[in-house]
Design an enzyme around this catalytic site. Structure first.
Site, PDB file in Angstrom:
ATOM      1  N   ASP A 102     -46.117  44.608 -43.264  1.00  0.00           N
ATOM      2  CA  ASP A 102     -45.419  45.809 -42.802  1.00  0.00           C
ATOM      3  C   ASP A 102     -46.459  46.639 -42.032  1.00  0.00           C
ATOM      4  O   ASP A 102     -47.346  47.269 -42.634  1.00  0.00           O
ATOM      5  CB  ASP A 102     -44.850  46.588 -43.999  1.00  0.00           C
ATOM      6  N   ILE A 103     -46.328  46.616 -40.709  1.00  0.00           N
ATOM      7  CA  ILE A 103     -47.370  47.217 -39.852  1.00  0.00           C
ATOM      8  C   ILE A 103     -47.472  48.726 -40.089  1.00  0.00           C
ATOM      9  O   ILE A 103     -48.562  49.286 -40.217  1.00  0.00           O
ATOM     10  CB  ILE A 103     -47.077  46.908 -38.361  1.00  0.00           C
ATOM     11  N   ASN A 125     -34.184  39.440 -32.989  1.00  0.00           N
ATOM     12  CA  ASN A 125     -33.073  40.393 -33.198  1.00  0.00           C
ATOM     13  C   ASN A 125     -32.655  40.974 -31.850  1.00  0.00           C
ATOM     14  O   ASN A 125     -33.207  40.618 -30.815  1.00  0.00           O
ATOM     15  CB  ASN A 125     -33.488  41.477 -34.191  1.00  0.00           C
TER      16      ASN A 125
HETATM   17  O1  PMT Z   1     -34.634  48.531 -28.771  1.00  0.00           O
HETATM   18  P1  PMT Z   1     -33.247  49.148 -28.674  1.00  0.00           P
HETATM   19  O2  PMT Z   1     -32.225  48.153 -28.211  1.00  0.00           O
HETATM   20  O3  PMT Z   1     -33.248  50.409 -27.854  1.00  0.00           O
HETATM   21  O4  PMT Z   1     -32.804  49.552 -30.143  1.00  0.00           O
HETATM   22  C1  PMT Z   1     -33.511  50.526 -30.819  1.00  0.00           C
HETATM   23  C2  PMT Z   1     -33.745  50.175 -32.309  1.00  0.00           C
HETATM   24  C3  PMT Z   1     -32.426  50.073 -33.031  1.00  0.00           C
HETATM   25  C4  PMT Z   1     -34.518  48.850 -32.411  1.00  0.00           C
HETATM   26  C5  PMT Z   1     -34.629  51.328 -32.899  1.00  0.00           C
HETATM   27  O5  PMT Z   1     -33.968  52.555 -32.746  1.00  0.00           O
HETATM   28  C6  PMT Z   1     -34.939  51.111 -34.374  1.00  0.00           C
HETATM   29  O6  PMT Z   1     -34.186  51.479 -35.263  1.00  0.00           O
HETATM   30  N1  PMT Z   1     -36.116  50.465 -34.662  1.00  0.00           N
HETATM   31  C7  PMT Z   1     -36.530  50.074 -35.997  1.00  0.00           C
HETATM   32  C8  PMT Z   1     -35.759  48.884 -36.429  1.00  0.00           C
HETATM   33  C9  PMT Z   1     -36.223  48.294 -37.730  1.00  0.00           C
HETATM   34  O7  PMT Z   1     -36.702  47.216 -37.722  1.00  0.00           O
HETATM   35  O8  PMT Z   1     -36.112  49.064 -38.763  1.00  0.00           O
HETATM   36  P2  PMT Z   1     -36.593  48.586 -40.264  1.00  0.00           P
HETATM   37  O9  PMT Z   1     -35.784  49.419 -41.135  1.00  0.00           O
HETATM   38  O10 PMT Z   1     -36.503  47.113 -40.410  1.00  0.00           O
HETATM   39  O11 PMT Z   1     -38.116  49.004 -40.316  1.00  0.00           O
HETATM   40  C10 PMT Z   1     -38.554  50.301 -40.742  1.00  0.00           C
HETATM   41  C11 PMT Z   1     -39.787  50.706 -39.990  1.00  0.00           C
HETATM   42  O12 PMT Z   1     -40.884  49.856 -40.331  1.00  0.00           O
HETATM   43  C12 PMT Z   1     -39.661  50.635 -38.497  1.00  0.00           C
HETATM   44  O13 PMT Z   1     -40.350  51.762 -37.968  1.00  0.00           O
HETATM   45  C13 PMT Z   1     -40.375  49.347 -38.122  1.00  0.00           C
HETATM   46  O14 PMT Z   1     -40.963  49.404 -36.798  1.00  0.00           O
HETATM   47  C14 PMT Z   1     -41.442  49.251 -39.189  1.00  0.00           C
HETATM   48  N2  PMT Z   1     -41.814  47.895 -39.554  1.00  0.00           N
HETATM   49  C15 PMT Z   1     -40.904  47.065 -40.104  1.00  0.00           C
HETATM   50  C16 PMT Z   1     -41.279  45.785 -40.490  1.00  0.00           C
HETATM   51  C17 PMT Z   1     -42.612  45.377 -40.275  1.00  0.00           C
HETATM   52  N3  PMT Z   1     -43.030  44.172 -40.616  1.00  0.00           N
HETATM   53  N4  PMT Z   1     -43.489  46.220 -39.718  1.00  0.00           N
HETATM   54  C18 PMT Z   1     -43.124  47.471 -39.352  1.00  0.00           C
HETATM   55  O15 PMT Z   1     -43.925  48.230 -38.831  1.00  0.00           O
END
Ligand code: PMT
Length: 419
Positions: free
Chosen positions: A306-307, A210
């Site tokens: 999901d970590i 991504n």
């Molecule tokens: O890196 P930049 O270019 O500065 O951009 C910043 C960002 C947009 C990446 C950042 O601000 C952000 O929003 N990060 C989280 C992006 C994301 O993947 O969101 P999600 O809605 O898919 O996940 C929700 C949460 O679960 C997040 O905290 C993610 O780290 C965590 N997660 C998700 C999937 C997974 N398998 N394990 C996780 O821990």
């Protein structure tokens, strides 16, 4: 609890019989997490050899103002920039006079003149020298300019006199130094941060990933260090420099990130998941490059762990902060994640075409965040990621202290420093 974690203390040792006490002080400062560099005056060297201070501080001792080698490596300007605080202990009557006059004839005076960080002074001298109006006038001048005086204590002196002039105890000096740094910070805590994208291999040359650049997570790592935390940054592939005083662990895939997080998690107080972790990975990564044969190619994907949810499920006590990157319905999706993952806070940001017109988010230097927790929320207005990171870390510190005090349902946000 380490009270001066990551703080850089420049210790000036001057010519006083109490110079030997600086040795113990260095050891105690390091015990509470400070990094220590020592500058000695000529007078101090008459009492204790620089080698003693070098061995205890783990860094070369700085002695001369006009030393070609020192000026090239760490001269007075670099030392002034390096320090978070300058502590002069013991401070002799002569050193107080030099400081009050703004002299730059010794390295220590020159560093003090060149620096704008707090100056703490622990005087040590004979009781008559301390009581002399000239010394008292110097103390008054320095205090007026903002110097923090610690001691002196009263008691029996090396010369046999009894009275005021003994250097303050190491513990008193450390507790006063600690007060100089912000209360409600992350001092002494370990913060684990994930940042950047993950790459899920399709074959040896291709992957699913991504647009995350890591900028938001790295800014948070920097802000957490500024707040006094011990910071471990688990980073997907990005082209950013490791922030100063941060321990960085590089990973590629979500599975690598999961392993790295598991390895670090037991020592963690606060987990901040900023990484854009791939939700799915190819069921099999091909050993050899996939050849262009068919018109259509179907990829079979399976879910990654999901970590963030795993951390909270396995280590309930860790304060967990998630991020939510959404293209629409920010609040409802973010609040749903807050609940599903059972975490303490979530910072939501818009990504995609709507965001591109305002904050940018992915790979941008700016962002805007809506932070949610059970019973409360706070909008962090459009600004640089550095500024938002500082605000978010201040909010995390505040919410964490309520959490630790078992008052987490208190939804008040007192005030956030707007820097
Ligand atoms: O890196 P930049 O270019 O500065 O951009 C910043 C960002 C947009 C990446 C950042 O601000 C952000 O929003 N990060 C989280 C992006 C994301 O993947 O969101 P999600 O809605 O898919 O996940 C929700 C949460 O679960 C997040 O905290 C993610 O780290 C965590 N997660 C998700 C999937 C997974 N398998 N394990 C996780 O821990």
């Amino acid at each position: 609890m380490q009270y001066l974690t990551n703080k850089r203390v420049l210790l000036g040792v001057t010519g006083s019989i109490a110079a030997y006490k600086a040795a113990e002080l260095i050891r105690r400062l390091r015990d509470v997490g400070a990094e220590v560099r020592v500058v000695v005056t000529d007078g101090a060297k008459a009492f204790v050899t620089p080698l003693t201070f070098q061995a205890l501080s783990g860094s070369p001792v700085h002695e001369n103002l006009l030393d070609k080698e020192a000026e090239a490596a760490m001269g007075h300007i670099e030392l002034a920039r390096w320090a978070d605080v300058i502590l002069i202990a013991p401070a002799s009557a002569n050193s107080l006079a030099g400081l009050a006059q703004g002299r730059a004839d010794e390295l220590l005076n020159a560093v003090c003149l060149a620096s704008d960080v707090p100056l703490a002074i622990a005087p040590a001298m004979n009781k008559h020298m301390w009581a002399d109006p000239a010394t008292q006038e110097n103390v008054r001048l320095l205090a007026q300019r903002g110097a923090l005086f610690i001691g002196p204590d009263s008691g029996e002196q090396a010369c046999g006199d009894v009275g005021e002039g003994r250097m303050a105890d190491s513990d008193d000096i450390i507790s006063r130094l600690t007060e100089l740094f912000t209360v409600g910070s992350l001092s002494g805590l370990t913060v684990l941060i994930t940042a950047g994208p993950t790459r899920e291999a399709l074959d040896p040359v291709r992957y699913l990933s991504n647009h995350s650049s890591g900028k938001m997570g790295y800014a948070l790592a920097e802000a957490a260090v500024e707040a006094g935390a011990n910071v471990i940054l688990i980073s997907g592939p990005v082209s950013l420099e490791t922030p100063d005083r941060v321990t960085r662990i590089n990973v590629e895939s979500a599975a690598d990130m999961e392993v790295a997080v598991k390895e670090q998690i037991t020592a963690t107080d606060i987990f901040v998941a900023t990484a854009a972790v791939a939700d799915y990975r190819p069921v099999t990564a091909q050993q050899d490059k996939i050849k262009k044969k068919e018109d259509r190619l179907t990829l079979e994907l399976e879910k990654n762990t999901d970590i963030l949810a795993m951390v909270k499920a396995d280590y309930a006590k860790i304060f967990c902060v998630g991020f939510a990157a959404e293209t629409q319905d920010l609040e409802s999706y973010a609040r749903a994640k807050l609940k599903q993952k059972n975490i303490e806070m979530i910072a939501a940001n818009l990504v995609g075409s709507v965001a591109a017109k305002t904050a940018g988010t992915f790979n941008s230097d700016t962002n805007e965040l809506n932070v949610y927790w059970q019973g409360g929320d706070l909008k962090l207005e459009l600004g640089s990621k550095t500024k938002l990171a500082r605000q978010l870390i201040a909010l995390i510190a505040q919410r964490y202290s309520l959490y630790e005090a078992n008052d987490y349902n208190n939804s008040n946000v007192i005030s956030l420093k707007n820097n």
